[in-house]
Motif scaffolding. Structure first.
Motif, PDB file in Angstrom:
ATOM      1  N   HIS A   1       0.803  -1.156   0.096  1.00 25.19           N
ATOM      2  CA  HIS A   1      -0.070  -0.023   0.000  1.00 25.19           C
ATOM      3  C   HIS A   1       0.925   1.159   0.006  1.00 25.19           C
ATOM      4  N   PHE A   2       2.147   0.819   0.491  1.00 25.27           N
ATOM      5  CA  PHE A   2       2.749   2.403   0.708  1.00 25.27           C
ATOM      6  C   PHE A   2       4.333   1.981   0.373  1.00 25.27           C
ATOM      7  N   VAL A   3       5.008   2.605  -0.119  1.00 24.58           N
ATOM      8  CA  VAL A   3       6.716   2.449  -0.015  1.00 24.58           C
ATOM      9  C   VAL A   3       7.224   4.011   0.414  1.00 24.58           C
ATOM     10  N   LYS A   4       8.451   3.960   0.819  1.00 24.74           N
ATOM     11  CA  LYS A   4       9.150   5.140   0.919  1.00 24.74           C
ATOM     12  C   LYS A   4      10.832   5.034   0.615  1.00 24.74           C
ATOM     13  N   PRO A   5      10.888   4.904  -0.460  1.00 24.86           N
ATOM     14  CA  PRO A   5      12.213   5.028  -0.870  1.00 24.86           C
ATOM     15  C   PRO A   5      13.021   6.542  -0.793  1.00 24.86           C
ATOM     16  N   ASN A   6      14.219   6.530  -0.363  1.00 29.43           N
ATOM     17  CA  ASN A   6      14.685   7.920  -0.721  1.00 29.43           C
ATOM     18  C   ASN A   6      15.374   8.006  -2.235  1.00 29.43           C
ATOM     19  N   GLU A   7      15.913   8.985  -2.314  1.00 26.31           N
ATOM     20  CA  GLU A   7      16.087   9.419  -3.880  1.00 26.31           C
ATOM     21  C   GLU A   7      17.261   8.418  -4.204  1.00 26.31           C
ATOM     22  N   HIS A   8      18.344   8.077  -3.314  1.00 28.66           N
ATOM     23  CA  HIS A   8      19.274   7.200  -3.876  1.00 28.66           C
ATOM     24  C   HIS A   8      18.792   6.025  -3.867  1.00 28.66           C
ATOM     25  N   GLU A   9      17.756   5.299  -2.967  1.00 24.81           N
ATOM     26  CA  GLU A   9      17.453   4.092  -2.996  1.00 24.81           C
ATOM     27  C   GLU A   9      16.307   3.891  -4.491  1.00 24.81           C
ATOM     28  N   LEU A  10      15.698   4.957  -5.049  1.00 23.32           N
ATOM     29  CA  LEU A  10      14.812   4.818  -5.983  1.00 23.32           C
ATOM     30  C   LEU A  10      16.058   4.975  -7.318  1.00 23.32           C
ATOM     31  N   ALA A  11      16.995   5.716  -7.401  1.00 19.91           N
ATOM     32  CA  ALA A  11      17.975   5.626  -8.445  1.00 19.91           C
ATOM     33  C   ALA A  11      18.450   4.286  -8.606  1.00 19.91           C
ATOM     34  N   VAL A  12      18.880   3.571  -7.676  1.00 26.55           N
ATOM     35  CA  VAL A  12      19.227   2.316  -7.621  1.00 26.55           C
ATOM     36  C   VAL A  12      18.348   1.418  -8.284  1.00 26.55           C
ATOM     37  N   TRP A  13      17.124   1.528  -7.792  1.00 25.70           N
ATOM     38  CA  TRP A  13      16.114   0.599  -8.328  1.00 25.70           C
ATOM     39  C   TRP A  13      15.737   0.840  -9.777  1.00 25.70           C
TER      40      TRP A  13
ATOM     41  N   GLY B   1      18.295   1.803 -11.790  1.00 24.23           N
ATOM     42  CA  GLY B   1      19.390   1.423 -12.336  1.00 24.23           C
ATOM     43  C   GLY B   1      20.478   2.745 -12.785  1.00 24.23           C
ATOM     44  N   LYS B   2      20.293   3.857 -12.218  1.00 19.86           N
ATOM     45  CA  LYS B   2      20.877   4.938 -12.085  1.00 19.86           C
ATOM     46  C   LYS B   2      21.752   5.549 -11.148  1.00 19.86           C
ATOM     47  N   VAL B   3      22.629   6.267 -11.337  1.00 20.32           N
ATOM     48  CA  VAL B   3      23.500   6.996 -10.257  1.00 20.32           C
ATOM     49  C   VAL B   3      22.757   7.741  -9.379  1.00 20.32           C
ATOM     50  N   SER B   4      21.941   8.774 -10.211  1.00 22.79           N
ATOM     51  CA  SER B   4      21.277   9.874  -9.271  1.00 22.79           C
ATOM     52  C   SER B   4      20.100  10.190 -10.192  1.00 22.79           C
ATOM     53  N   LEU B   5      19.339  10.898  -9.590  1.00 19.46           N
ATOM     54  CA  LEU B   5      18.044  11.173 -10.215  1.00 19.46           C
ATOM     55  C   LEU B   5      17.691  12.904  -9.946  1.00 19.46           C
ATOM     56  N   THR B   6      17.062  13.476 -11.242  1.00 21.49           N
ATOM     57  CA  THR B   6      16.941  14.848 -10.984  1.00 21.49           C
ATOM     58  C   THR B   6      15.597  14.807 -10.186  1.00 21.49           C
ATOM     59  N   GLU B   7      15.059  16.119  -9.799  1.00 21.82           N
ATOM     60  CA  GLU B   7      13.859  16.120  -8.952  1.00 21.82           C
ATOM     61  C   GLU B   7      12.770  15.625  -9.788  1.00 21.82           C
ATOM     62  N   ASN B   8      12.758  16.008 -11.139  1.00 22.40           N
ATOM     63  CA  ASN B   8      11.591  15.938 -12.181  1.00 22.40           C
ATOM     64  C   ASN B   8      11.643  14.224 -12.463  1.00 22.40           C
ATOM     65  N   GLU B   9      12.791  13.482 -12.361  1.00 26.09           N
ATOM     66  CA  GLU B   9      12.940  12.214 -12.800  1.00 26.09           C
ATOM     67  C   GLU B   9      12.251  11.414 -11.613  1.00 26.09           C
ATOM     68  N   SER B  10      12.641  11.999 -10.238  1.00 26.09           N
ATOM     69  CA  SER B  10      12.021  11.191  -8.946  1.00 26.09           C
ATOM     70  C   SER B  10      10.478  11.460  -9.235  1.00 26.09           C
ATOM     71  N   ILE B  11       9.977  12.540  -9.466  1.00 27.27           N
ATOM     72  CA  ILE B  11       8.636  12.784  -9.565  1.00 27.27           C
ATOM     73  C   ILE B  11       7.808  11.605 -10.407  1.00 27.27           C
ATOM     74  N   GLU B  12       8.596  11.512 -11.734  1.00 28.79           N
ATOM     75  CA  GLU B  12       8.238  10.456 -12.828  1.00 28.79           C
ATOM     76  C   GLU B  12       8.297   9.205 -12.507  1.00 28.79           C
ATOM     77  N   ALA B  13       9.237   8.842 -11.415  1.00 27.13           N
ATOM     78  CA  ALA B  13       9.338   7.555 -10.960  1.00 27.13           C
ATOM     79  C   ALA B  13       8.560   7.094  -9.960  1.00 27.13           C
ATOM     80  N   ALA B  14       8.100   8.083  -9.060  1.00 30.43           N
ATOM     81  CA  ALA B  14       7.000   7.906  -8.070  1.00 30.43           C
ATOM     82  C   ALA B  14       5.514   7.593  -8.767  1.00 30.43           C
TER      83      ALA B  14
END
Length: 309
Positions: free
Chosen positions: A180-192, A194-207
């Motif tokens: 129902h809920f997940v809480k990755p930080n931006e680094h954990e989301l980037a790893v998922w 397959g990237k080194v880092s994410l921009t804020e817009n990329e984080s929004i798209e991934a969410a």
């Protein structure tokens, strides 16, 4: 009721030293020892917020006894499964001259098939009596990568909502079960991704991608920059109050606690995010992981800004 599950419980021990230099002898100015592990930190904050909570998972040995007794002393019910060996110690060395933190994290005791089977049976009963079950932290040695996915399925079968807060392969396998809920930080989301880092817009798209795949609440924490959240398809940007953090260990757990406690009360998505963020900020002002002072929490509660995207 809310249930928390900590598969790799720990004693969270913090040493405060004037200046930490590798290879040198240091005298500890003061120390703090707390029952920890991510799910146990969540349980502590839920209780401080006023919620009814049961802490479960694995504990072992004398360290496990310390962990369980410490939780019970805080008014938290416990329903742990005993593992062999000793629950781990997670050591945080705080350099007071620089404000830097150095963490040393033990692996923890291994668990076997019979203990995992006991946990699953235990969890089924707890989930039937719970509105939310929070599954947090790393997998212990011996646990299969898909264990969180199996536990999420049990929680959902029992009619409760599953919260997942983990990382790496446990996160990748866990989200397949659609918590129902997940809480990755931006680094954990980037790893998922397959990237080194994410921009804020990329984080929004991934969410939004995780939301579209059937996860109702996705919160991407950005440290001092706040949080990006997608709840039931609606995006939010959460801005933190300005703080001078004393200790950041347990802040993410406090955020999860605030979300679970607030949702259990039936609060709106924006209110959940406001309570969760204030709890995380209040934890940052405490020397103890998974601890908030009510006056500090209330002050931050009025400073958090939640903006729809």
């Amino acid at each position: 009721m809310i249930t928390t599950v900590t598969l790799n419980a720990a004693i969270d021990k913090t040493y405060y030293v004037h200046s930490f230099i590798s290879g040198e002898v240091h005298r500890v100015a003061r120390q703090v020892a707390e029952p920890g592990g991510k799910g146990n930190n969540v349980a502590k904050v839920i209780r401080l917020l006023g919620g009814k909570v049961t802490a479960s998972g694995f504990i072992a040995g004398n360290n496990g006894t310390f962990i369980e007794a410490g939780l019970q002393a805080r008014g938290i019910d416990t329903a742990f499964i005993a593992a062999n060996g000793e629950s781990r110690v997670c050591l945080n060395i705080m350099d007071e001259s620089s404000g830097l933190s150095t963490e040393l994290l033990e692996q923890g005791p291994a668990v076997g098939r019979s203990q995992i089977a006991q946990l699953k049976q235990n969890l089924l009963g707890l989930a039937r009596d719970s509105s939310i079950v929070v599954l947090s932290g790393s997998l212990p040695p011996g646990a299969p990568a898909e264990l969180y996915a199996e536990l999420i399925s049990i929680v959902k079968t029992a009619g409760a909502r599953a919260y997942l807060d983990t990382s790496g392969i446990a996160f990748s396998a866990g989200i397949e079960a659609k918590p129902h809920f997940v809480k990755p930080n931006e680094h954990e989301l980037a790893v998922w991704l397959g990237k080194v880092s994410l921009t804020e817009n990329e984080s929004i798209e991934a969410a939004h991608k995780l939301s579209d795949e059937g996860i109702s609440q996705v919160c991407v924490t950005l440290g001092e920059r706040g949080t990006i959240a997608v709840i039931d398809g609606q995006g939010f940007r959460v801005n933190l109050p300005m703080i001078q953090a004393v200790n950041t260990v347990g802040c993410g757990d406090s955020f999860v606690a605030g979300m679970a406690y607030s949702e259990s009360r039936g609060d709106s998505p924006a209110e959940r995010l406001r309570i969760a963020t204030a709890a995380a900020a209040a934890n940052a002002m405490s020397e103890r992981a998974g601890h908030i002072e009510d006056d500090v929490f209330q002050r931050f509660l009025h400073q958090v800004k939640v903006v729809p995207l």
